[in-house]
Design a protein around this motif. Sequence first.
Motif, short mmCIF file in Angstrom:
data_model
loop_
_atom_site.label_atom_id
_atom_site.label_comp_id
_atom_site.label_asym_id
_atom_site.label_seq_id
_atom_site.Cartn_x
_atom_site.Cartn_y
_atom_site.Cartn_z
N UNK A 4 0.85 -1.13 -0.17
CA UNK A 4 0.04 -0.15 0.11
C UNK A 4 0.98 1.24 -0.08
N UNK A 5 0.87 2.02 -1.08
CA UNK A 5 1.59 2.98 -1.34
C UNK A 5 1.37 3.84 -2.34
N UNK A 6 1.54 5.27 -2.15
CA UNK A 6 1.47 6.18 -3.26
C UNK A 6 -0.21 6.28 -3.76
N UNK A 7 -1.02 5.93 -2.82
CA UNK A 7 -2.40 6.10 -3.24
C UNK A 7 -2.79 4.64 -4.30
N UNK A 8 -1.83 3.62 -4.16
CA UNK A 8 -2.21 2.38 -5.04
C UNK A 8 -2.00 1.18 -4.20
N UNK A 9 -2.81 0.12 -4.32
CA UNK A 9 -2.67 -0.87 -3.71
C UNK A 9 -2.28 -2.07 -4.53
N UNK A 46 -4.45 -2.15 5.71
CA UNK A 46 -4.79 -0.57 6.02
C UNK A 46 -4.52 0.33 5.18
N UNK A 47 -5.47 1.40 4.84
CA UNK A 47 -5.57 2.30 3.99
C UNK A 47 -5.75 3.56 4.30
N UNK A 48 -5.63 4.05 5.73
CA UNK A 48 -6.15 5.29 6.44
C UNK A 48 -5.49 6.59 5.73
N UNK A 49 -5.90 7.40 5.50
CA UNK A 49 -5.14 8.63 5.26
C UNK A 49 -5.99 9.98 5.63
N UNK A 50 -5.36 11.10 5.71
CA UNK A 50 -6.08 12.33 6.09
C UNK A 50 -7.02 12.83 4.98
N UNK A 101 1.06 12.39 13.83
CA UNK A 101 1.25 11.62 12.84
C UNK A 101 1.89 12.36 11.42
N UNK A 102 2.06 11.78 10.30
CA UNK A 102 2.41 12.39 9.13
C UNK A 102 1.33 12.34 8.17
N UNK A 103 1.18 13.62 7.48
CA UNK A 103 -0.01 13.70 6.68
C UNK A 103 0.46 14.44 5.29
N UNK A 104 -0.30 14.16 4.27
CA UNK A 104 -0.05 14.72 3.06
C UNK A 104 -1.06 15.16 2.30
N UNK A 105 -1.23 16.57 1.56
CA UNK A 105 -2.22 16.79 0.76
C UNK A 105 -1.98 17.64 -0.43
N UNK A 120 -7.15 12.54 1.04
CA UNK A 120 -7.30 11.22 1.42
C UNK A 120 -6.20 10.56 0.69
N UNK A 121 -4.95 11.25 0.77
CA UNK A 121 -3.68 10.78 0.12
C UNK A 121 -2.79 10.31 1.05
N UNK A 122 -2.04 9.24 0.76
CA UNK A 122 -0.64 8.87 1.59
C UNK A 122 0.29 9.58 1.36
N UNK A 123 1.40 9.85 2.17
CA UNK A 123 2.69 10.32 2.18
C UNK A 123 3.34 9.67 1.03
N UNK A 124 3.52 10.39 -0.22
CA UNK A 124 4.30 9.51 -1.25
C UNK A 124 5.77 9.09 -0.78
N UNK A 125 5.89 7.97 -1.52
CA UNK A 125 7.25 7.12 -1.26
C UNK A 125 8.36 7.91 -1.32
N UNK A 126 8.46 8.80 -2.56
CA UNK A 126 9.49 9.79 -2.87
C UNK A 126 9.59 10.67 -1.68
N UNK A 127 8.54 11.29 -1.11
CA UNK A 127 8.61 12.24 0.05
C UNK A 127 9.07 11.72 1.32
N UNK A 128 8.77 10.37 1.57
CA UNK A 128 9.45 9.76 2.62
C UNK A 128 11.04 9.46 2.73
N UNK A 129 11.31 9.03 1.56
CA UNK A 129 12.76 9.08 1.18
C UNK A 129 13.50 10.37 1.24
N UNK A 130 13.17 11.64 0.67
CA UNK A 130 13.40 12.76 0.90
C UNK A 130 13.72 13.17 2.32
#
Length: 508
Positions: free
Chosen positions: A177-182, A264-268, A362-366, A479-489
Amino acid sequence: MDSQKEALQRIISTLANKNDEIQNFIDTLNQTLKGVQENSSNVLSELDEEFDSLYSILDDVKESMISSIKQEQARKSQELQSQLSQCNSALENSEELLEFATRSLDIKEAEEFSKAARQIKDRVTMASAFRLSLKPKVSDNMTHLMVDFSQERQMLQTLKFLPVPKAPEIDPVECLVADNSVTVAWRMPEEDNKIDHFILEYRKTNFDGLPRVKDERCWEIIDNIKGTEYTLPGLRFDSKYMNFRVRACNKAVAGECSDPVTLETKALNFSLDNSSSHLNLRVEDTCVEWDPTGGKGQETKIKGKENKGSAHVTSLRKHTRSGTPSPKRTSVGSRPPAVRGSRDRFTGESYTVLGDTTIESGQHYWEVKAQKDCKSYSVGVAYKTLGKFDQLGKTNTSWCIHVNNWLQNTFVAKHNNKVKALDVPVPERIGVFCDFDGGQLSFYDANSKQLLYSFKTKFAQPVLPGFMVWCGGLSLSTGMQVPSAVRTLQKSENGMTGSSSSLNIVTQ
């Protein structure tokens, strides 16, 4: 006695949870039993259609197959009825014990209370509710009794029921579950070279664990999957979980579903709070537009002044500022707006609207996208204590980046009336990353994930997403998860970007 009460309260809570599980399982059994009846009728009907053209040579074969189907139906029905009876009995005993335990809380005599508590503990240890297997012993699937008469007629005497593919096994470790894809991955329990394709079923839910019979959502179906994994892209995670199950199909029939897996897919998720937005802003769920007539029309009505054009202004104000929500509006945005200058309205030159959901951990993204003709806008976060005359970034209770396309083009980060010019192009979409616990607010080019600016601070109270707009409009994606690229940065960002301490003072 207090410790015994606490122990008893835990027992009561455990019993209540177990009763809920059993009731859900009873619903499952009832649905499975109903499915056995319905699916049995379906395969019998299809069997009759096949035999209609072949009765002259298939009478004996047909009777044998009908007998097999009815025996399988009877066997499954008997198993389910027996299991259903056991569950009802266990639930009845558990409810009786729960009632007894609840009454025991009112016992005042310590010795009598201790005796009752021990008795309840002993009965709970032996309760059948905790020894039940909450999985049907048989399924309602009857496809293993279907037939196909399309092959050579001379072999009718040797006809058998079609082989049915076994149920696949979903591998939770390989699911992502990442980048608003499953991505869902599965495997067959044993090799089957006759598998033609797979069917993936999924649905959103707020319940953890196994799917519930009375869940309000229906299963969504993706058919004709050739591989053993599938990715659902571009999802909006507006529920906490998603249920998945898979079935294998050969050329003629689909097998049973795999055991369901819950991811689990919860997001803000948040909308814009129309109840406190500036009157010159027209707010609609996740969109806000500048409306120069909104405030003036309201002022005219409040002061009671006559205006020849008031009919048009009032009509427009009613259309755009009415307390009656559109079908897309949330309950927060449906409250009637307050008048200009009231305590809960932004006013003056604070053309501001906040989100309706606080961020407390927590960590959130929009993401935010501005209209091409938007003259000025800000994107950031603010404390709920932001004053009604305050502008984003001009107080110590708000942080933002600001874009100005009026007269001169500027792109800056702002906090506490200090600014930092950003020497990067203004992106088409801005991504906002808020790490509340880590005290970080970062802004990104939502397409390239290039870091634009990052504030380092310690949030002293919950924050709300904040937006300012003048002459134009903004649209949000939540309703977006924190993108993988952002977590890496984030791992390499510390020490490499600006912070609020590097902002320059703005002279007023």
